[in-house]
Design an enzyme around this catalytic site. Structure first.
Site, mmCIF file in Angstrom:
data_model
loop_
_atom_site.group_PDB
_atom_site.id
_atom_site.type_symbol
_atom_site.label_atom_id
_atom_site.label_comp_id
_atom_site.label_asym_id
_atom_site.label_seq_id
_atom_site.Cartn_x
_atom_site.Cartn_y
_atom_site.Cartn_z
ATOM 1 N N ASN A 10 41.518 -3.617 77.007
ATOM 2 C CA ASN A 10 42.890 -3.345 76.576
ATOM 3 C C ASN A 10 43.405 -4.583 75.847
ATOM 4 O O ASN A 10 43.734 -5.577 76.479
ATOM 5 C CB ASN A 10 43.745 -3.039 77.820
ATOM 6 C CG ASN A 10 45.227 -2.885 77.493
ATOM 7 O OD1 ASN A 10 45.612 -2.811 76.324
ATOM 8 N ND2 ASN A 10 46.048 -2.830 78.539
ATOM 9 N N TRP A 11 43.455 -4.493 74.518
ATOM 10 C CA TRP A 11 43.818 -5.663 73.720
ATOM 11 C C TRP A 11 45.328 -5.888 73.670
ATOM 12 O O TRP A 11 45.793 -6.860 73.092
ATOM 13 C CB TRP A 11 43.231 -5.542 72.302
ATOM 14 C CG TRP A 11 41.726 -5.569 72.268
ATOM 15 C CD1 TRP A 11 40.881 -5.766 73.335
ATOM 16 C CD2 TRP A 11 40.878 -5.410 71.116
ATOM 17 N NE1 TRP A 11 39.573 -5.741 72.902
ATOM 18 C CE2 TRP A 11 39.534 -5.528 71.555
ATOM 19 C CE3 TRP A 11 41.115 -5.176 69.760
ATOM 20 C CZ2 TRP A 11 38.452 -5.413 70.675
ATOM 21 C CZ3 TRP A 11 40.033 -5.064 68.886
ATOM 22 C CH2 TRP A 11 38.723 -5.187 69.342
ATOM 23 N N LYS A 12 46.090 -4.942 74.224
ATOM 24 C CA LYS A 12 47.563 -5.057 74.250
ATOM 25 C C LYS A 12 48.101 -5.398 72.850
ATOM 26 O O LYS A 12 47.518 -4.966 71.860
ATOM 27 C CB LYS A 12 47.988 -6.077 75.314
ATOM 28 C CG LYS A 12 47.391 -5.737 76.686
ATOM 29 C CD LYS A 12 47.999 -6.501 77.819
ATOM 30 C CE LYS A 12 47.331 -6.075 79.119
ATOM 31 N NZ LYS A 12 47.892 -6.739 80.284
ATOM 32 N N HIS A 96 50.418 2.664 81.726
ATOM 33 C CA HIS A 96 50.185 1.247 82.048
ATOM 34 C C HIS A 96 51.470 0.657 82.641
ATOM 35 O O HIS A 96 52.573 1.015 82.238
ATOM 36 C CB HIS A 96 49.777 0.489 80.776
ATOM 37 C CG HIS A 96 49.269 -0.881 81.064
ATOM 38 N ND1 HIS A 96 50.123 -1.925 81.337
ATOM 39 C CD2 HIS A 96 48.015 -1.375 81.163
ATOM 40 C CE1 HIS A 96 49.388 -3.009 81.585
ATOM 41 N NE2 HIS A 96 48.117 -2.696 81.487
ATOM 42 N N GLU A 98 52.920 -2.031 82.185
ATOM 43 C CA GLU A 98 53.825 -2.640 81.198
ATOM 44 C C GLU A 98 54.694 -1.574 80.545
ATOM 45 O O GLU A 98 55.850 -1.822 80.189
ATOM 46 C CB GLU A 98 53.013 -3.436 80.168
ATOM 47 C CG GLU A 98 52.482 -4.724 80.787
ATOM 48 C CD GLU A 98 51.211 -5.273 80.141
ATOM 49 O OE1 GLU A 98 50.841 -4.843 79.035
ATOM 50 O OE2 GLU A 98 50.586 -6.153 80.769
ATOM 51 N N GLU A 168 45.533 -0.810 88.917
ATOM 52 C CA GLU A 168 45.872 -2.151 88.459
ATOM 53 C C GLU A 168 47.085 -2.648 89.237
ATOM 54 O O GLU A 168 48.233 -2.321 88.884
ATOM 55 C CB GLU A 168 46.234 -2.130 86.972
ATOM 56 C CG GLU A 168 45.128 -1.655 86.071
ATOM 57 C CD GLU A 168 45.358 -2.109 84.632
ATOM 58 O OE1 GLU A 168 44.567 -2.911 84.144
ATOM 59 O OE2 GLU A 168 46.355 -1.691 84.035
ATOM 60 N N GLY A 174 47.488 -10.175 84.275
ATOM 61 C CA GLY A 174 47.840 -11.340 83.458
ATOM 62 C C GLY A 174 48.265 -12.545 84.273
ATOM 63 O O GLY A 174 48.799 -13.509 83.727
ATOM 64 N N SER A 214 43.426 -9.203 85.835
ATOM 65 C CA SER A 214 42.773 -10.519 85.776
ATOM 66 C C SER A 214 41.270 -10.466 86.061
ATOM 67 O O SER A 214 40.735 -11.369 86.698
ATOM 68 C CB SER A 214 43.470 -11.510 86.720
ATOM 69 O OG SER A 214 44.813 -11.692 86.334
ATOM 70 N N GLY A 235 42.135 -6.929 80.351
ATOM 71 C CA GLY A 235 43.116 -7.358 79.352
ATOM 72 C C GLY A 235 42.679 -8.665 78.717
ATOM 73 O O GLY A 235 41.855 -8.698 77.806
ATOM 74 N N GLY A 236 43.215 -9.782 79.230
ATOM 75 C CA GLY A 236 42.980 -11.104 78.636
ATOM 76 C C GLY A 236 41.525 -11.397 78.308
ATOM 77 O O GLY A 236 41.202 -11.863 77.209
HETATM 78 P P1 PGA Z 1 44.587 -8.588 82.488
HETATM 79 O O1 PGA Z 1 45.192 -7.181 82.042
HETATM 80 O O2 PGA Z 1 43.094 -8.423 82.571
HETATM 81 O O3 PGA Z 1 44.994 -9.553 81.398
HETATM 82 O O4 PGA Z 1 45.197 -8.922 83.801
HETATM 83 C C1 PGA Z 1 44.690 -5.977 82.548
HETATM 84 C C2 PGA Z 1 45.538 -4.819 82.059
HETATM 85 O O5 PGA Z 1 46.774 -4.950 82.016
HETATM 86 O O6 PGA Z 1 45.024 -3.739 81.704
#
Ligand code: PGA
Length: 252
Positions: A10-12, A96, A98, A168, A174, A214, A235-236
């Protein structure tokens, strides 16, 4: 039943078309020999065509991070499952945290978007997870169970097989703080028990439940070694080819 491992990036809101295409190219090269694992990338919407052009016949799938529940019309600024399918996406993230926290995504919205994606031929990944306050209050399993039930409320058993669930924990996204493998396994087992109560053994044992929050090359092996963790939503660590590829390789 053996569930094939699924690693999703997930590149956000990162990487425009040119840098997305470069990362995708690197991944196509690096992951050519990835073996029995499914991989999907979810670039930001503006970068979808650039990534689509690179993925070609690589077998790496393309997903969109957010869609609305309708196909077209007077919805300025929105994305639809039908148009994302036309642009080459085969998958979509839904719900998600977010989106739930910052954009007011509701359980009803998640349920409607899930149906709209299936109608358009996009495979939905439904994201669920509790906040730190909810975990500390001892209601994490209730919250996650509720989110799963609400997301699936409109779906008969014959449509559920195409879904993926991503657990998640909000406090792990994050933050560099990962759920321990035992904590994650416990929740994944709970999600599978909810699926079992709704749809029976075949569906519960067949659906993939991914962990997200994470995930890094260091934490991935122990998480992916848990019996009910079928992959990772990253994500990251998905923004660099080396770390994402290391997580894909950690899966076998
Ligand atoms: P993260 O994000 O690996 O940066 O914690 C995961 C996600 O939100 O899908």
């Amino acid at each position: 039943m053996a569930r094939r491992t699924f690693i999703a990036g997930n590149w956000k809101l990162n990487l425009g078309p040119a840098s997305s295409a470069r990362l995708a190219e690197e991944l196509v090269r690096t992951l050519a020999d990835r073996g029995e694992v499914d991989v999907a990338l979810y670039p930001t919407t503006i970068s979808i065509p650039a990534v689509q052009a690179v993925l070609g016949g690589s077998g790496i799938e393309l997903g969109v991070q957010e869609v609305e529940a309708f196909a077209s019309g007077a919805y300025t600024g929105a994305n639809s499952p039908v148009l994302c399918r036309e642009a080459g996406c085969t998958r979509a993230l839904i719900g998600h945290s977010e989106r739930r926290q910052r954009y007011g995504e509701t359980d009803a919205g998640v349920a409607a978007k899930t149906v709209a994606c299936l109608d358009a031929g996009l495979l939905p990944m439904i994201c669920v997870g509790e906040t730190l306050q909810e975990r500390d209050a001892g209601v994490a399993a209730d919250i996650v169970g509720h989110q799963v039930r609400a997301a699936l409320s409109a779906l008969p058993a014959d449509r559920v097989g195409a879904l993926t669930i991503a657990y998640e924990p909000v406090w792990a996204i994050g933050t560099g703080r990962t759920a321990s493998p035992a904590e994650a396994q416990e929740m994944h087992q709970h999600v599978r028990a909810v699926l079992r109560s709704l749809y029976g053994d075949v569906i519960a044992d067949g659906l993939r439940v991914l962990y997200g929050g994470s995930v890094t090359p260091e934490t991935a092996p122990a998480l992916l070694g848990q019996p009910d963790i079928d992959g990772a939503l990253v994500g990251g660590a998905s923004l660099k080819a080396a770390s994402f590829a290391a997580i894909v390789r950690a899966s076998h």
